[in-house]
Design a protein around this motif. Structure first.
Motif, PDB file in Angstrom:
ATOM      1  N   LEU A   1       0.816  -1.217   0.000  1.00 37.73           N
ATOM      2  CA  LEU A   1       0.000   0.000   0.000  1.00 37.73           C
ATOM      3  C   LEU A   1       0.848   1.265   0.000  1.00 37.73           C
ATOM      4  CD1 LEU A   1      -2.593  -1.117   2.700  1.00 37.73           C
ATOM      5  CD2 LEU A   1      -2.756  -1.358   0.222  1.00 37.73           C
ATOM      6  N   GLY A   2       2.118   1.138   0.319  1.00 39.80           N
ATOM      7  CA  GLY A   2       3.015   2.276   0.358  1.00 39.80           C
ATOM      8  C   GLY A   2       4.445   1.797   0.317  1.00 39.80           C
ATOM      9  N   LEU A   3       5.366   2.684  -0.045  1.00 40.54           N
ATOM     10  CA  LEU A   3       6.765   2.296  -0.214  1.00 40.54           C
ATOM     11  C   LEU A   3       7.661   2.790   0.906  1.00 40.54           C
ATOM     12  CD1 LEU A   3       7.111   2.798  -4.071  1.00 40.54           C
ATOM     13  CD2 LEU A   3       6.440   0.755  -2.787  1.00 40.54           C
ATOM     14  N   LYS A   4       7.041   3.416   1.925  1.00 39.01           N
ATOM     15  CA  LYS A   4       7.793   3.834   3.098  1.00 39.01           C
ATOM     16  C   LYS A   4       6.994   3.461   4.338  1.00 39.01           C
ATOM     17  CE  LYS A   4      10.354   7.802   1.231  1.00 39.01           C
ATOM     18  NZ  LYS A   4      10.644   9.253   1.407  1.00 39.01           N
ATOM     19  N   PRO A   5       7.680   3.161   5.452  1.00 40.75           N
ATOM     20  CA  PRO A   5       6.961   2.856   6.695  1.00 40.75           C
ATOM     21  C   PRO A   5       6.029   4.008   7.079  1.00 40.75           C
ATOM     22  CG  PRO A   5       9.282   2.278   6.908  1.00 40.75           C
ATOM     23  CD  PRO A   5       9.145   3.031   5.621  1.00 40.75           C
ATOM     24  N   GLY A   6       4.811   3.676   7.457  1.00 34.55           N
ATOM     25  CA  GLY A   6       3.861   4.685   7.898  1.00 34.55           C
ATOM     26  C   GLY A   6       3.128   5.400   6.784  1.00 34.55           C
ATOM     27  N   HIS A   7       3.356   4.986   5.518  1.00 35.69           N
ATOM     28  CA  HIS A   7       2.732   5.643   4.368  1.00 35.69           C
ATOM     29  C   HIS A   7       1.774   4.686   3.668  1.00 35.69           C
ATOM     30  CE1 HIS A   7       5.796   9.119   3.650  1.00 35.69           C
ATOM     31  NE2 HIS A   7       5.606   8.883   4.934  1.00 35.69           N
ATOM     32  N   ASN A   8       0.492   4.999   3.686  1.00 40.23           N
ATOM     33  CA  ASN A   8      -0.500   4.277   2.896  1.00 40.23           C
ATOM     34  C   ASN A   8      -0.925   5.210   1.770  1.00 40.23           C
ATOM     35  OD1 ASN A   8      -2.822   3.097   1.798  1.00 40.23           O
ATOM     36  ND2 ASN A   8      -3.443   2.216   3.748  1.00 40.23           N
ATOM     37  N   LEU A   9      -0.483   4.914   0.568  1.00 35.99           N
ATOM     38  CA  LEU A   9      -0.706   5.797  -0.562  1.00 35.99           C
ATOM     39  C   LEU A   9      -2.116   5.698  -1.145  1.00 35.99           C
ATOM     40  CD1 LEU A   9       2.730   5.270  -2.342  1.00 35.99           C
ATOM     41  CD2 LEU A   9       2.010   7.258  -1.002  1.00 35.99           C
ATOM     42  N   PHE A  10      -2.928   4.790  -0.602  1.00 35.35           N
ATOM     43  CA  PHE A  10      -4.294   4.641  -1.096  1.00 35.35           C
ATOM     44  C   PHE A  10      -5.308   5.332  -0.193  1.00 35.35           C
ATOM     45  CE2 PHE A  10      -1.941   1.302  -3.167  1.00 35.35           C
ATOM     46  CZ  PHE A  10      -2.434   1.355  -4.471  1.00 35.35           C
ATOM     47  N   ILE A  11      -4.817   6.179   0.692  1.00 31.12           N
ATOM     48  CA  ILE A  11      -5.703   6.999   1.511  1.00 31.12           C
ATOM     49  C   ILE A  11      -5.395   8.460   1.226  1.00 31.12           C
ATOM     50  CG2 ILE A  11      -6.293   7.716   3.854  1.00 31.12           C
ATOM     51  CD1 ILE A  11      -5.794   4.874   4.750  1.00 31.12           C
ATOM     52  N   LYS A  12      -6.431   9.187   0.826  1.00 33.39           N
ATOM     53  CA  LYS A  12      -6.276  10.602   0.529  1.00 33.39           C
ATOM     54  C   LYS A  12      -7.431  11.366   1.165  1.00 33.39           C
ATOM     55  CE  LYS A  12      -5.684  13.891  -3.275  1.00 33.39           C
ATOM     56  NZ  LYS A  12      -5.612  14.063  -4.743  1.00 33.39           N
ATOM     57  N   ASP A  13      -7.080  12.366   1.958  1.00 36.83           N
ATOM     58  CA  ASP A  13      -8.080  13.179   2.657  1.00 36.83           C
ATOM     59  C   ASP A  13      -9.035  12.317   3.466  1.00 36.83           C
ATOM     60  OD1 ASP A  13      -7.000  15.489   1.477  1.00 36.83           O
ATOM     61  OD2 ASP A  13      -8.280  15.260  -0.296  1.00 36.83           O
ATOM     62  N   GLY A  14      -8.474  11.285   4.098  1.00 34.07           N
ATOM     63  CA  GLY A  14      -9.280  10.435   4.964  1.00 34.07           C
ATOM     64  C   GLY A  14     -10.181   9.451   4.249  1.00 34.07           C
ATOM     65  N   VAL A  15      -9.934   9.225   2.937  1.00 30.11           N
ATOM     66  CA  VAL A  15     -10.793   8.345   2.143  1.00 30.11           C
ATOM     67  C   VAL A  15      -9.946   7.268   1.460  1.00 30.11           C
ATOM     68  CG1 VAL A  15     -12.387   8.218   0.192  1.00 30.11           C
ATOM     69  CG2 VAL A  15     -12.454  10.190   1.729  1.00 30.11           C
ATOM     70  N   TRP A  16     -10.449   6.037   1.489  1.00 30.68           N
ATOM     71  CA  TRP A  16      -9.810   4.926   0.781  1.00 30.68           C
ATOM     72  C   TRP A  16     -10.066   5.107  -0.709  1.00 30.68           C
ATOM     73  CZ3 TRP A  16      -6.391   1.185   1.382  1.00 30.68           C
ATOM     74  CH2 TRP A  16      -6.395   0.080   0.535  1.00 30.68           C
ATOM     75  N   THR A  17      -9.023   5.197  -1.528  1.00 27.66           N
ATOM     76  CA  THR A  17      -9.178   5.569  -2.926  1.00 27.66           C
ATOM     77  C   THR A  17      -9.177   4.384  -3.892  1.00 27.66           C
ATOM     78  OG1 THR A  17      -6.782   5.896  -3.193  1.00 27.66           O
ATOM     79  CG2 THR A  17      -8.107   7.811  -2.511  1.00 27.66           C
ATOM     80  N   ALA A  18      -8.766   3.223  -3.454  1.00 24.09           N
ATOM     81  CA  ALA A  18      -8.724   2.062  -4.347  1.00 24.09           C
ATOM     82  C   ALA A  18     -10.116   1.473  -4.530  1.00 24.09           C
ATOM     83  CB  ALA A  18      -7.770   1.009  -3.797  1.00 24.09           C
ATOM     84  N   ASP A  19     -10.308   0.743  -5.624  1.00 19.21           N
ATOM     85  CA  ASP A  19     -11.587   0.074  -5.858  1.00 19.21           C
ATOM     86  C   ASP A  19     -11.740  -1.153  -4.965  1.00 19.21           C
ATOM     87  OD1 ASP A  19     -12.458   1.839  -7.840  1.00 19.21           O
ATOM     88  OD2 ASP A  19     -11.395   0.739  -9.418  1.00 19.21           O
ATOM     89  N   TYR A  20     -10.622  -1.843  -4.699  1.00 22.44           N
ATOM     90  CA  TYR A  20     -10.680  -3.078  -3.912  1.00 22.44           C
ATOM     91  C   TYR A  20     -10.141  -2.847  -2.508  1.00 22.44           C
ATOM     92  CZ  TYR A  20     -10.194  -7.916  -2.482  1.00 22.44           C
ATOM     93  OH  TYR A  20     -10.310  -9.093  -1.790  1.00 22.44           O
ATOM     94  N   ALA A  21     -10.819  -3.408  -1.531  1.00 24.34           N
ATOM     95  CA  ALA A  21     -10.357  -3.367  -0.144  1.00 24.34           C
ATOM     96  C   ALA A  21     -10.054  -4.793   0.308  1.00 24.34           C
ATOM     97  CB  ALA A  21     -11.414  -2.750   0.765  1.00 24.34           C
ATOM     98  N   PRO A  22      -8.843  -5.078   0.782  1.00 29.26           N
ATOM     99  CA  PRO A  22      -8.496  -6.436   1.210  1.00 29.26           C
ATOM    100  C   PRO A  22      -9.435  -6.964   2.286  1.00 29.26           C
ATOM    101  CG  PRO A  22      -6.529  -5.081   1.010  1.00 29.26           C
ATOM    102  CD  PRO A  22      -7.696  -4.156   0.860  1.00 29.26           C
ATOM    103  N   ALA A  23      -9.660  -8.260   2.259  1.00 31.69           N
ATOM    104  CA  ALA A  23     -10.537  -8.901   3.246  1.00 31.69           C
ATOM    105  C   ALA A  23     -10.016  -8.693   4.664  1.00 31.69           C
ATOM    106  CB  ALA A  23     -10.662 -10.392   2.941  1.00 31.69           C
TER     107      ALA A  23
END
Length: 248
Positions: free
Chosen positions: A78-100
């Motif tokens: 989800l991200g290339l650095k510790p503590g970074h989730n690149l699929f969250i923007k402005d508090g919203v999950w931006t990907a189409d798929y969410a892991p189980a």
């Protein structure tokens, strides 16, 4: 009992102790994963996850003292650095798929004794639980509500898929067709992203497998999983560009 990512305090669900418990399902869990740059992924999810995320393998647990091969597990990146989730923007999950892994929250199956017995557990620190708001977990007669039955069925299915994933990864380890990899990328300004500590399929070793093994991998679905893993790696460059654009 150690608590996995997302979970604050894992407690076995008890029909007497928690007979009045309700759960609000309208609360976002984004804050729970905003600092997670990877999550465990079951093999049944590869077909959807490979469209958006890199899927890699990592070593898990301690290396066997008898010299055996260390277990591995698949992760969705989800991200290339510790503590970074690149699929969250402005508090919203931006990907189409969410892991189980995320969708099962705040429930999970967990071992409750040394005999391997498991029970439905929940994160009792989650703000969505109360005795007044949301969907009831138990009816007045103490039986599980339809809401709770559906939640339990989902996490039990997730647990079964987790076991199948462990078996698939064990076979990959025994075949010796995974290799350590490193990913590097940079932009025109010279900013770099370096990622290591993960494993991918070794195309050369895969090609060297005998025909009987290849047929077996095709029939048990592992060959298709490896192809989805390989395709997913193309998403690593997309993540790198997102990471470089953040300049942090």
């Amino acid at each position: 009992m150690s608590n996995p990512p997302m979970f604050g305090s894992v407690v076995p669900l008890d029909r007497e102790l928690h007979k009045k418990l309700h759960l609000r399902t309208d609360l976002s869990t984004v804050d729970k994963i905003k600092e997670l740059n990877s999550l465990f992924l079951t093999t049944v999810e590869f077909s959807e996850a490979c469209k958006e995320f890199p899927i890699v393998f990592v070593r898990v647990g301690e290396a066997p003292k008898d010299g055996g091969k260390q277990a591995v597990a698949p992760l969705v990146v989800l991200g290339l650095k510790p503590g970074h989730n690149l699929f969250i923007k402005d508090g919203v999950w931006t990907a189409d798929y969410a892991p189980a892994y995320v969708r099962r929250y705040p429930f999970m199956m967990a071992h409750i004794d040394d005999q391997g017995n498991m029970a439905l557990c929940f994160d009792d620190q989650w703000a969505g639980f109360s005795e007044t708001e949301g969907s009831a977990l138990f009816a007045e007669d103490g039986q599980a509500t339809e809401f709770l039955v559906n939640a339990k069925n989902f996490v039990e299915s997730y647990e079964r898929e987790t076991e199948r994933t462990r078996a698939a990864c064990h076979e990959l380890v025994q075949l010796g067709i995974l290799q350590d990899m490193r990913f590097e990328s940079s932009d025109e300004a010279g900013h770099k992203v370096d990622v290591d500590g993960f494993m991918t399929i070794d195309e050369k070793k895969l090609a060297e497998l005998d025909d009987a093994t290849i047929v077996r991998l095709h029939r048990n679905g592992l060959l298709a999983l490896l192809e989805m893993h390989r395709i997913s790696l193309g998403n690593m460059a997309k993540l790198a560009q997102l990471q470089l654009a953040r300049k942090d």
